[in-house]
Structures are given as structure tokens and as C-alpha cells.
Write an enzyme that holds these catalytic residues in place. Structure first.
Site, PDB file in Angstrom:
ATOM      1  N   LYS A 121       0.831  -1.202   0.000  1.00  0.00           N
ATOM      2  CA  LYS A 121       0.000   0.000   0.000  1.00  0.00           C
ATOM      3  C   LYS A 121       0.867   1.253   0.000  1.00  0.00           C
ATOM      4  CE  LYS A 121      -1.290   2.576   3.175  1.00  0.00           C
ATOM      5  NZ  LYS A 121      -1.695   3.164   4.453  1.00  0.00           N
ATOM      6  N   ASP A 139      -6.098   1.145   0.934  1.00  0.00           N
ATOM      7  CA  ASP A 139      -6.133   1.192   2.400  1.00  0.00           C
ATOM      8  C   ASP A 139      -7.528   0.759   2.848  1.00  0.00           C
ATOM      9  OD1 ASP A 139      -7.782   3.319   1.827  1.00  0.00           O
ATOM     10  OD2 ASP A 139      -6.772   4.730   3.159  1.00  0.00           O
TER      11      ASP A 139
END
Length: 219
Positions: A121, A139
Site C-alpha cells: 500500500k 487502504d
């Protein structure tokens, strides 16, 4: 409505209503962005932005940060989540930049993933924000919103969500779409009780359509 139609409507709405969406983290260069993104894991951007001015001033370059200790860094970041781990990761990150990347932030996923504190991420955030590359960081907001709206079909993992979004969103819009979905999840499609009454996406939202049909069924 097909998935393709849903994506088309949602993308068009965001382009018309949220064109200028960007990260809410404050930073002055790519090194500061990487620090801020590492700190933002399971922590609010608001909290990170309170911490980083003093931190950036104390550790202005990878060399200065690499020469420090996790204990020193901890003092600056102790009000964020998991400060012990993040302090170790920040020092380790700086050392890796100095030793392996000539103190520059690398611009490929594989290289970024070798840096302490950088998962997929975080790497995708750096690629999209720092280098404007077509990367989709997933996320908790992006994961939740994508499933709720119906852009993904009960995706079980961030990676699954990422692959679905990358498949359906035009490459040139990916880096912006990341911010569209994050900010929508942060301010409108919030976790506990989404604000459907003010949401511009409800006409194409799977969750909302289900809620409406459920209410009609009860009536």
C-alpha cells in the site's frame, strides 16, 4: 447494472465533482512524503501532520535520519500509533536509502518493497503521489468503499481489490482514483454509518440500492 456501467458512472461523477482530490498529508519532498506515509499506517493524516513538522526539521535528509537511533526518533512520533515499530522502520528506511539508493526514493514497486516499513500500500502511494505513476494503493477506506459501492464483488483482500480496480479504471486516472476513494471513505462513505443522504454516488451504489429496496420491502 453491469460492473462496467457502474465503474463508468462512478468515474464520471468523481471527475466532475472531485477532480482536484489529492493526499491530505503535508510534505515538501519525496523523502518527507515517504516518512509521512509510513507514519500514516493505522493513524490519521491529521495526527501525522501534527507530528511531522518537528520531525522533518530534526531529520531533514536520509543521511541525518540514518545516523540517528530509533530512541531519538521515538520522541518525535510517540503520539502516533505503533511508535516503537515506526521509529525502527524510519531509521531502517533512511539507512536503506543511503546504502542502496544514493539517498533517493526509488520509483519501482520492487525496489520500494525492499525498504523497511514499506508494504504494498505504502509503495503504491509513493508511486502514484511522488511519481504520478498508474498505481492503486488500497487502504481500509478504498477497500470498504469499493466493496460497498459494488466496484469490487466482496473482495477478500487489499490485493484482490487493487487488481479489480486496476482492471476497470483507465490507467491515466488510477493515481487520482486512489484519492477519490480514500476521501470519499473518510468523509462520506464512513465505516459505521455511511452518509448516503449526501452521497452523489447513491444512484449507482450497490449498498444504497439494497438499503432502499430493503426499506420498501419493510413498508
Amino acid at each position: 447494472m453491469t460492473r462496467k456501467e457502474r465503474f463508468t458512472h462512478v468515474i464520471n461523477w468523481f471527475q466532475e465533482n472531485a477532480e482536484s482530490s489529492e493526499t491530505e498529508l503535508h510534505y515538501g519532498n519525496n523523502f518527507q512524503l515517504l516518512i509521512a506515509v509510513i507514519l500514516s499506517a493505522q493513524c490519521t493524516d491529521k495526527r501525522v501532520n501534527q507530528i511531522t513538522p518537528a520531525l522533518f526539521e530534526a531529520f531533514p535528509t536520509p543521511e541525518v535520519l540514518a545516523a540517528s537511533s530509533p530512541d531519538e526518533v521515538f520522541e518525535y512520533i510517540k503520539s502516533c500509533s505503533y511508535p516503537n515499530n515506526k521509529a525502527k522502520n524510519l531509521v531502517g528506511m533512511a539507512k536503506r536509502l543511503v546504502d542502496n539508493f544514493n539517498s533517493e526514493i526509488p520509483s519501482t514497486l520492487d525496489e520500494l518493497l525492499t525498504i523497511p516499513g514499506v508494504g504494498r500500500k505504502t509503495a503504491n502511494v509513493i508511486l502514484s503521489v511522488a511519481f504520478d505513476l498508474p498505481a492503486m494503493a488500497v487502504d481500509t477506506h478504498v477497500f470498504r468503499v469499493s466493496n460497498r459501492i459494488g466496484l469490487t464483488d466482496n473482495s477478500k483482500s487489499p490485493l484482490e481489490t487493487e487488481r479489480e480496480l486496476v482492471k476497470h479504471i483507465p490507467e491515466e486516472l488510477l493515481s487520482r482514483a486512489h484519492h477519490w476513494l480514500i476521501l470519499h471513505g473518510r468523509y462520506v462513505c464512513i465505516a459505521r454509518k455511511p452518509k448516503c443522504d449526501i452521497c452523489g454516488l447513491k444512484n449507482w451504489c450497490k449498498y444504497y440500492q439494497k438499503e432502499i429496496s430493503g426499506r420498501h420491502g419493510q413498508g
